[in-house]
Design a protein around this motif. Structure first.
Motif, short mmCIF file in Angstrom:
data_model
loop_
_atom_site.label_atom_id
_atom_site.label_comp_id
_atom_site.label_asym_id
_atom_site.label_seq_id
_atom_site.Cartn_x
_atom_site.Cartn_y
_atom_site.Cartn_z
N ALA A 188 -9.56 23.64 -4.76
CA ALA A 188 -10.36 24.87 -4.70
C ALA A 188 -10.47 25.51 -6.08
O ALA A 188 -11.54 26.01 -6.46
CB ALA A 188 -9.73 25.86 -3.71
N ARG A 189 -9.40 25.47 -6.85
CA ARG A 189 -9.44 26.05 -8.20
C ARG A 189 -10.33 25.22 -9.12
O ARG A 189 -11.04 25.77 -9.96
CB ARG A 189 -8.02 26.16 -8.75
CG ARG A 189 -7.26 27.35 -8.18
CD ARG A 189 -5.98 27.60 -8.93
NE ARG A 189 -5.51 28.95 -8.70
CZ ARG A 189 -4.23 29.28 -8.58
NH1 ARG A 189 -3.31 28.34 -8.68
NH2 ARG A 189 -3.88 30.53 -8.39
N LEU A 190 -10.26 23.91 -8.98
CA LEU A 190 -11.11 23.06 -9.80
C LEU A 190 -12.58 23.28 -9.44
O LEU A 190 -13.44 23.35 -10.32
CB LEU A 190 -10.72 21.59 -9.62
CG LEU A 190 -11.57 20.56 -10.37
CD1 LEU A 190 -11.65 20.90 -11.87
CD2 LEU A 190 -11.02 19.15 -10.17
N HIS A 191 -12.87 23.39 -8.16
CA HIS A 191 -14.24 23.66 -7.73
C HIS A 191 -14.74 24.98 -8.32
O HIS A 191 -15.87 25.07 -8.82
CB HIS A 191 -14.29 23.71 -6.19
CG HIS A 191 -15.66 23.97 -5.64
ND1 HIS A 191 -16.12 25.25 -5.38
CD2 HIS A 191 -16.66 23.13 -5.30
CE1 HIS A 191 -17.34 25.18 -4.90
NE2 HIS A 191 -17.70 23.91 -4.84
N SER A 239 -9.61 18.31 4.99
CA SER A 239 -9.93 17.21 4.08
C SER A 239 -11.37 17.22 3.60
O SER A 239 -11.77 16.35 2.84
CB SER A 239 -9.63 15.87 4.75
OG SER A 239 -10.39 15.73 5.94
N THR A 240 -12.17 18.19 4.05
CA THR A 240 -13.55 18.29 3.57
C THR A 240 -13.55 18.65 2.09
O THR A 240 -12.84 19.57 1.66
CB THR A 240 -14.33 19.36 4.35
OG1 THR A 240 -14.36 18.97 5.73
CG2 THR A 240 -15.75 19.49 3.85
N GLU A 241 -14.34 17.92 1.30
CA GLU A 241 -14.36 18.11 -0.15
C GLU A 241 -15.66 18.78 -0.56
O GLU A 241 -16.75 18.35 -0.15
CB GLU A 241 -14.18 16.77 -0.85
CG GLU A 241 -12.84 16.13 -0.52
CD GLU A 241 -12.71 14.71 -1.02
OE1 GLU A 241 -11.56 14.23 -1.13
OE2 GLU A 241 -13.72 14.06 -1.32
N VAL A 262 -15.20 17.53 -5.51
CA VAL A 262 -13.80 17.60 -5.95
C VAL A 262 -12.90 16.92 -4.93
O VAL A 262 -12.84 17.35 -3.77
CB VAL A 262 -13.37 19.07 -6.14
CG1 VAL A 262 -11.92 19.14 -6.61
CG2 VAL A 262 -14.30 19.76 -7.14
N PRO A 263 -12.20 15.86 -5.31
CA PRO A 263 -11.34 15.15 -4.36
C PRO A 263 -10.07 15.94 -4.03
O PRO A 263 -9.56 16.70 -4.84
CB PRO A 263 -10.99 13.85 -5.10
CG PRO A 263 -11.08 14.22 -6.55
CD PRO A 263 -12.18 15.24 -6.65
N PRO A 287 -10.09 31.47 -5.65
CA PRO A 287 -10.89 30.74 -4.67
C PRO A 287 -10.70 31.29 -3.26
O PRO A 287 -9.72 31.99 -2.97
CB PRO A 287 -10.35 29.30 -4.78
CG PRO A 287 -9.74 29.22 -6.13
CD PRO A 287 -9.20 30.58 -6.43
N ALA A 288 -11.62 30.93 -2.38
CA ALA A 288 -11.65 31.51 -1.03
C ALA A 288 -10.33 31.33 -0.28
O ALA A 288 -9.87 32.26 0.39
CB ALA A 288 -12.79 30.89 -0.23
N ILE A 289 -9.70 30.16 -0.38
CA ILE A 289 -8.48 29.92 0.39
C ILE A 289 -7.38 30.91 0.01
O ILE A 289 -6.64 31.41 0.87
CB ILE A 289 -7.99 28.46 0.22
CG1 ILE A 289 -6.82 28.18 1.16
CG2 ILE A 289 -7.64 28.14 -1.23
CD1 ILE A 289 -6.43 26.71 1.20
N ILE A 290 -7.28 31.26 -1.27
CA ILE A 290 -6.28 32.22 -1.74
C ILE A 290 -6.71 33.64 -1.40
O ILE A 290 -5.92 34.46 -0.92
CB ILE A 290 -6.04 32.07 -3.25
CG1 ILE A 290 -5.54 30.66 -3.57
CG2 ILE A 290 -5.06 33.12 -3.75
CD1 ILE A 290 -5.44 30.37 -5.06
#
Length: 468
Positions: free
Chosen positions: A108-111, A142-144, A93-94, A318-321
């Motif tokens: 993150a949501r798309l992943h 920036s890691t995808e 996911v870019p 997702p994890a970030i949220i």
């Protein structure tokens, strides 16, 4: 669908129908891109069946010395993985450059969306492996993230379904990678864009590049991203993530309102603040309650009651949220600790250490030795968060944990299930706990009889908290 250790080979039928001149043109274009864009080369990390990591990059027929050196490097594990029977696909996911937390949250949501879709029909007989894409020259964040999807039946239905899934995504869409070996055994990746259609007429060949094994970097590629994505170094970083979610998660504003009512940099009172940590089923909650009674202390549990009502909502994000929610819960907890420690001792069931340890263990793929090294900044207590006087970590052996979970007769949480079935994950959580600093964890063996454990904990607390 779990990440299952089964590999495959990438076969691209469409290229076989192209004229040699067309293939040559694509390769010339890829070579030109490689030579002119070298400073922004992407590197990839693939989690292998044995949970080791294979590192590689992509290049065209470049003649520069860097690529000649790279071309001599071989990783037979990677070759075995990519050349096994079947059909496999890669996608990641870019993240839009310069998009900040907004772009990272969208990615993150798309992943997460793709992961859910790939666990349903017609993909249920396929297997996934974790794939990361990164650039050493890019800033943290920036890691995808992505996947390698293996279809053991080499079914055209799977390819069409995958194309349809990606074509339905909003821009920037993930690219679809397909790999094949040439007559000399070299592995190439063909990368496709899916502007919105399915099949040959709906996809666009971006380029065809050679898969080249590379050296393992000094640190796991996810390590630079940990702070600011799942282990937030301060309140403002975590708060900004939740601010970005207010339009999609109504409860996010409620969390922000609670945080904004709390005093900044809350200070501990004159009485001791004691945190008890531990994996699920270590007896942590029972011990914490008993210690609170023995010391006539206030008992607090994290996340605090004022935000626990929204836990299920944020646990599905997702994890970030999810990690930002737990991080803000710690700051709300700090406000309560500051108030209660003015009146007497405070005992807390979990605090910052658990938030960080589970996040680190989840994000770092592969074996435990890929974790950030000891004394890394990610293990340091946030400077703006109220610090306890002592942190105790209860530990039990895996067999005893399973026995206690079964005795509970309760439904397992997602983390309990992961800890029970994934030995590597459990080891990574435990190692992360043990590497925490300022304050470090005092390890307590919780295998003995409960009363003996309680007496041991009391002894340690009284040794280090002399005011009791």
């Amino acid at each position: 669908m779990a990440f299952v250790p089964l590999p495959g080979v990438f076969i691209l039928r469409f290229l076989e129908r192209m004229r040699p001149s067309q293939v040559s043109a694509v390769r010339r274009q890829a070579t030109s891109m490689c030579q002119s864009d070298r400073g922004r080369d992407r590197f990839f990390v693939l989690e292998l069946p044995d949970f080791g990591l294979a590192h590689f990059t992509l290049c065209g027929d470049c003649g520069d010395s860097a690529h000649r050196i790279a071309s001599t490097r071989r990783d037979t594990r990677l070759e075995t993985f990519l050349l096994a029977p079947g059909r496999s696909y890669s996608l990641y996911v870019p993240i839009a450059p310069g998009s900040g937390y907004g772009g990272r949250i969208r990615a993150a949501r798309l992943h997460q969306h793709l992961l859910k879709q790939l666990s349903r029909e017609p993909f249920q007989k396929c297997q996934l492996r974790r794939l990361l894409s990164y650039s050493p020259d890019s800033p943290p964040g920036s890691t995808e993230k992505g996947f390698v999807l293996w279809d053991p039946q080499d079914c055209l239905k799977i390819q069409k379904a995958l194309e349809g899934l990606l074509a339905a995504c909003k821009a920037p869409r993930p690219h679809l990678g397909m790999f094949e070996a040439d007559h000399s055994g070299q592995i190439w990746q063909s990368l496709w864009e899916l502007p919105g259609g399915v099949g040959d007429e709906g996809r666009k060949l971006v380029g065809k590049l050679r898969v080249v094994s590379t050296e393992e970097p000094p640190l796991h590629p996810s390590v630079p991203d940990l702070q600011g994505s799942v282990v937030f170094p301060n309140l403002e970083e975590a708060r900004e993530v939740i601010v970005q979610c207010t339009s999609s998660i109504p409860e996010a504003q409620e969390v922000l309102n609670l945080v904004d009512k709390c005093p900044k940099n809350a200070q501990k009172g004159k009485f001791p603040v004691i945190v008890i940590e531990g994996l699920d089923a270590t007896g942590k909650t029972t011990v914490t309650q008993r210690i609170a009674e023995a010391l006539n202390a206030v008992f607090l549990k994290s996340p605090p009651p004022c935000v626990i009502q929204w836990r299920k909502i944020f646990d599905n994000e997702p994890a970030i949220i999810r990690r930002a929610y737990y991080s803000l819960g710690n700051y709300i907890m700090a406000s309560e600790i500051a108030k209660e420690s003015m009146q007497g001792p405070v005992i807390i069931d979990r605090y910052w250490h658990s938030t960080a340890a589970y996040a680190i263990a989840t994000e770092i793929s592969g074996f435990p030795h890929y974790l950030p090294p000891a004394h890394h900044l990610v293990y340091q207590w946030p400077k703006d968060l109220l610090k306890p006087d002592i942190v105790l970590l209860l530990t039990v052996n895996p067999e005893e944990r399973i026995h206690r979970i079964q005795e509970r007769g309760m439904n397992k949480t997602k983390e309990e299930t992961e800890l029970e079935t994934n030995k590597l994950f459990r080891e990574k959580v435990e190692i992360s706990y043990q590497r925490m600093e300022n304050p470090a964890c005092h390890i307590v063996d919780a295998n003995p009889d409960r009363e003996e454990v309680i007496q041991t904990v009391l002894s340690v607390i009284k040794k280090y908290c002399t005011s009791l």
